[in-house]
Write a protein that holds these residues in place. Structure first.
Motif, PDB file in Angstrom:
ATOM      1  N   LEU A 173       0.832  -1.214   0.000  1.00  0.00           N
ATOM      2  CA  LEU A 173       0.000   0.000   0.000  1.00  0.00           C
ATOM      3  C   LEU A 173       0.863   1.261   0.000  1.00  0.00           C
ATOM      4  O   LEU A 173       0.445   2.312  -0.469  1.00  0.00           O
ATOM      5  N   LEU A 174       2.066   1.147   0.553  1.00  0.00           N
ATOM      6  CA  LEU A 174       2.962   2.314   0.613  1.00  0.00           C
ATOM      7  C   LEU A 174       3.962   2.313  -0.545  1.00  0.00           C
ATOM      8  O   LEU A 174       4.947   3.068  -0.523  1.00  0.00           O
ATOM      9  N   GLU A 190      11.745   7.395  11.335  1.00  0.00           N
ATOM     10  CA  GLU A 190      11.586   8.850  11.282  1.00  0.00           C
ATOM     11  C   GLU A 190      10.117   9.247  11.241  1.00  0.00           C
ATOM     12  O   GLU A 190       9.777  10.363  10.855  1.00  0.00           O
ATOM     13  N   GLY A 191       9.252   8.307  11.616  1.00  0.00           N
ATOM     14  CA  GLY A 191       7.822   8.598  11.560  1.00  0.00           C
ATOM     15  C   GLY A 191       7.294   9.118  12.889  1.00  0.00           C
ATOM     16  O   GLY A 191       7.862   8.833  13.943  1.00  0.00           O
ATOM     17  N   ARG A 192       6.190   9.881  12.799  1.00  0.00           N
ATOM     18  CA  ARG A 192       5.516  10.355  14.024  1.00  0.00           C
ATOM     19  C   ARG A 192       4.250   9.522  14.167  1.00  0.00           C
ATOM     20  O   ARG A 192       3.270   9.749  13.450  1.00  0.00           O
ATOM     21  N   LYS A 193       4.312   8.581  15.095  1.00  0.00           N
ATOM     22  CA  LYS A 193       3.225   7.598  15.157  1.00  0.00           C
ATOM     23  C   LYS A 193       1.902   8.218  15.581  1.00  0.00           C
ATOM     24  O   LYS A 193       0.838   7.707  15.251  1.00  0.00           O
ATOM     25  N   GLU A 194       1.968   9.371  16.253  1.00  0.00           N
ATOM     26  CA  GLU A 194       0.724   9.982  16.733  1.00  0.00           C
ATOM     27  C   GLU A 194      -0.081  10.622  15.584  1.00  0.00           C
ATOM     28  O   GLU A 194      -1.242  10.981  15.770  1.00  0.00           O
ATOM     29  N   ASN A 195       0.523  10.735  14.397  1.00  0.00           N
ATOM     30  CA  ASN A 195      -0.193  11.385  13.295  1.00  0.00           C
ATOM     31  C   ASN A 195      -1.243  10.507  12.623  1.00  0.00           C
ATOM     32  O   ASN A 195      -2.066  10.991  11.865  1.00  0.00           O
ATOM     33  N   PHE A 196      -1.170   9.214  12.857  1.00  0.00           N
ATOM     34  CA  PHE A 196      -2.214   8.311  12.357  1.00  0.00           C
ATOM     35  C   PHE A 196      -2.619   7.408  13.504  1.00  0.00           C
ATOM     36  O   PHE A 196      -1.783   7.035  14.320  1.00  0.00           O
ATOM     37  N   SER A 197      -3.902   7.047  13.520  1.00  0.00           N
ATOM     38  CA  SER A 197      -4.340   6.195  14.629  1.00  0.00           C
ATOM     39  C   SER A 197      -4.930   4.903  14.053  1.00  0.00           C
ATOM     40  O   SER A 197      -5.928   4.926  13.343  1.00  0.00           O
ATOM     41  N   PHE A 198      -4.240   3.797  14.337  1.00  0.00           N
ATOM     42  CA  PHE A 198      -4.711   2.486  13.875  1.00  0.00           C
ATOM     43  C   PHE A 198      -4.968   1.601  15.082  1.00  0.00           C
ATOM     44  O   PHE A 198      -4.414   1.827  16.157  1.00  0.00           O
ATOM     45  N   LEU A 230       6.578  11.847   1.599  1.00  0.00           N
ATOM     46  CA  LEU A 230       7.478  10.875   2.245  1.00  0.00           C
ATOM     47  C   LEU A 230       7.257  10.883   3.753  1.00  0.00           C
ATOM     48  O   LEU A 230       7.205   9.834   4.395  1.00  0.00           O
ATOM     49  N   GLN A 231       7.078  12.091   4.320  1.00  0.00           N
ATOM     50  CA  GLN A 231       6.882  12.166   5.779  1.00  0.00           C
ATOM     51  C   GLN A 231       5.585  11.456   6.191  1.00  0.00           C
ATOM     52  O   GLN A 231       5.549  10.754   7.195  1.00  0.00           O
ATOM     53  N   GLU A 232       4.548  11.612   5.373  1.00  0.00           N
ATOM     54  CA  GLU A 232       3.291  10.925   5.704  1.00  0.00           C
ATOM     55  C   GLU A 232       3.459   9.405   5.653  1.00  0.00           C
ATOM     56  O   GLU A 232       2.925   8.679   6.486  1.00  0.00           O
ATOM     57  N   LYS A 233       4.215   8.939   4.667  1.00  0.00           N
ATOM     58  CA  LYS A 233       4.489   7.489   4.587  1.00  0.00           C
ATOM     59  C   LYS A 233       5.210   7.029   5.848  1.00  0.00           C
ATOM     60  O   LYS A 233       4.917   5.961   6.402  1.00  0.00           O
ATOM     61  N   LYS A 234       6.160   7.832   6.280  1.00  0.00           N
ATOM     62  CA  LYS A 234       6.915   7.476   7.498  1.00  0.00           C
ATOM     63  C   LYS A 234       5.985   7.428   8.696  1.00  0.00           C
ATOM     64  O   LYS A 234       6.096   6.561   9.563  1.00  0.00           O
ATOM     65  N   ASP A 235       5.045   8.382   8.736  1.00  0.00           N
ATOM     66  CA  ASP A 235       4.101   8.431   9.864  1.00  0.00           C
ATOM     67  C   ASP A 235       3.183   7.206   9.863  1.00  0.00           C
ATOM     68  O   ASP A 235       2.931   6.609  10.917  1.00  0.00           O
ATOM     69  N   VAL A 236       2.702   6.816   8.667  1.00  0.00           N
ATOM     70  CA  VAL A 236       1.843   5.629   8.562  1.00  0.00           C
ATOM     71  C   VAL A 236       2.637   4.403   9.020  1.00  0.00           C
ATOM     72  O   VAL A 236       2.154   3.579   9.818  1.00  0.00           O
ATOM     73  N   ALA A 237       3.873   4.275   8.525  1.00  0.00           N
ATOM     74  CA  ALA A 237       4.705   3.117   8.870  1.00  0.00           C
ATOM     75  C   ALA A 237       4.913   3.046  10.383  1.00  0.00           C
ATOM     76  O   ALA A 237       4.787   1.982  10.995  1.00  0.00           O
TER      77      ALA A 237
END
Ligand code: KG4
Ligand code: ZN
Length: 332
Positions: A173-174, A190-198, A230-237
């Motif tokens: 998906l990514l 390098e992701g910010r995990k708080e930006n997406f909630s799963f 790219l940053q959003e992908k990192k956040d999702v990951a």
């Protein structure tokens, strides 16, 4: 005692020589992962063709690297399942052929049990039992009570996707290459995990079971019809990885509290992930953790040889030459 191990259950063709169940004299693995990349998962027929080409050269190289002549080999161990039947057959037929030609005993081992045994190969001492076992691979997600090598009770397993499979599907998906696990780990750093909630799935029937298909769908909805930066992908990951790992930790704690194990043994490709290792260390600060040594998390023949030696010495018997492979075999 020197054991030749042969592994061909999925997309790795591997041979190893192991002395007395733990000392790795050589380990040679050829992977066909790059040809599966275009399909986002293993294409069984193509994996089989590569096994046919690779298996003899890989065994030959393992013997050369280990400085071992066929006559010095005492036992041949082969993965007899679970896995892709066509792929398993190639390792099995070669193992039987060598067993006849070299007049060596043959033993068939369970690939999943070998992933657990890999965790014990890093130290001379086996863990004390009972131990809690976790197999976290592309094909399996298991929580196991281990009462000794060969004595297992399954406490929980996945009701849909395996954990590694979920990593691989989210990677598709990514737009990341197959196998996706290592790429997700890299992005997640390098992701910010708080930006997406799963959320990971709950299985009502058994709170120790896993379900990862829901989180995969949530990721799909979060990314579909959008071009992620790219940053959003990192956040999702980062969010996906953390959610899945905290789900594993939570269930491992539930299982731990059921029988107070003396150690925790972890095996399977996902154990290569350093974030997973850090989380286990911080959530189980006083537990003895057994992780596979380098190169023994992913599919490999050293764990097959090691476990084959243990089984052979426990029961002092060789398996018959009409032994069959099996796509599914219970852990016992
Ligand atoms: O144990 P394994 O080699 O094969 C099976 O028996 O299934 O595990 C392969 C799986 C793949 O799904 C791969 O994406 C995953 O292990 N994997 C990882 C990492 N390295 C491999 N998952 C997360 N983080 C990693 N660093
Ligand atoms: Zn495996």
């Amino acid at each position: 005692m020197i054991t030749l191990g042969i592994e061909s259950s999925c997309d790795e063709t591997s041979a190893a020589l192991v002395k007395n169940g733990k000392e790795i004299l050589s380990l040679v693995t050829a992977s066909s992962a790059e040809i599966h990349a275009a399909y986002g998962g293993v294409f069984p027929e193509l994996a089989c063709r590569r096994h046919i080409d690779a298996i003899i050269p890989v065994i030959d190289e393992a013997c050369k690297k280990g400085g071992v002549q066929p006559k010095e080999i005492d036992l041949i161990a082969v993965a007899r399942g679970p896995g892709l039947v066509g792929a398993l057959l190639i390792g099995m037929q070669v193992a039987k052929g060598l067993s006849i030609a070299w007049e060596k005993p043959l033993i068939g081992v369970n690939h999943v049990e070998a992933h657990l045994y890999a965790a014990m190969m890093g130290s001379q001492e086996n863990p004390q039992f009972p131990a809690l076992g976790l197999v976290l691979s592309g094909g399996h997600t298991l929580l196991i009570r281990i009462d000794g090598i060969g004595h297992y009770s399954i406490l929980g397993s996945t009701v849909d996707d395996a954990i590694g499979e979920a990593f691989d599907k989210v990677a598709v998906l990514l737009n990341l290459p197959y196998p996706g696990g290592p790429h997700i780990e890299l992005l997640a750093k390098e992701g910010r995990k708080e930006n997406f909630s799963f959320k990971a799935g709950l299985v009502k029937r058994n709170p120790l079971d896993f379900s990862f298909s829901g989180i995969k769908t949530s990721v799909l909805y979060a990314v579909k019809d959008r071009t992620l930066t790219l940053q959003e992908k990192k956040d999702v990951a980062a969010s996906f990885q953390e959610t899945v790992f905290l789900d594993v930790i939570r269930k491992a704690k539930l299982a731990f509290n059921q029988f107070n194990p003396k150690a925790i043994c972890l095996g399977g490709g996902v154990c290569n992930n350093l974030r997973l290792r850090d989380l286990f260390s911080s959530h189980f600060p006083s537990a003895q953790l057994f992780w596979p040594p380098k190169d023994l998390s992913l599919d490999n023949a050293a764990m097959i040889a090691g476990l084959g030696f243990q089984k052979f010495t426990q029961h002092s018997r060789s398996d018959p030459l009409d032994m069959e492979v099996a796509a599914r075999i219970p852990l016992r």
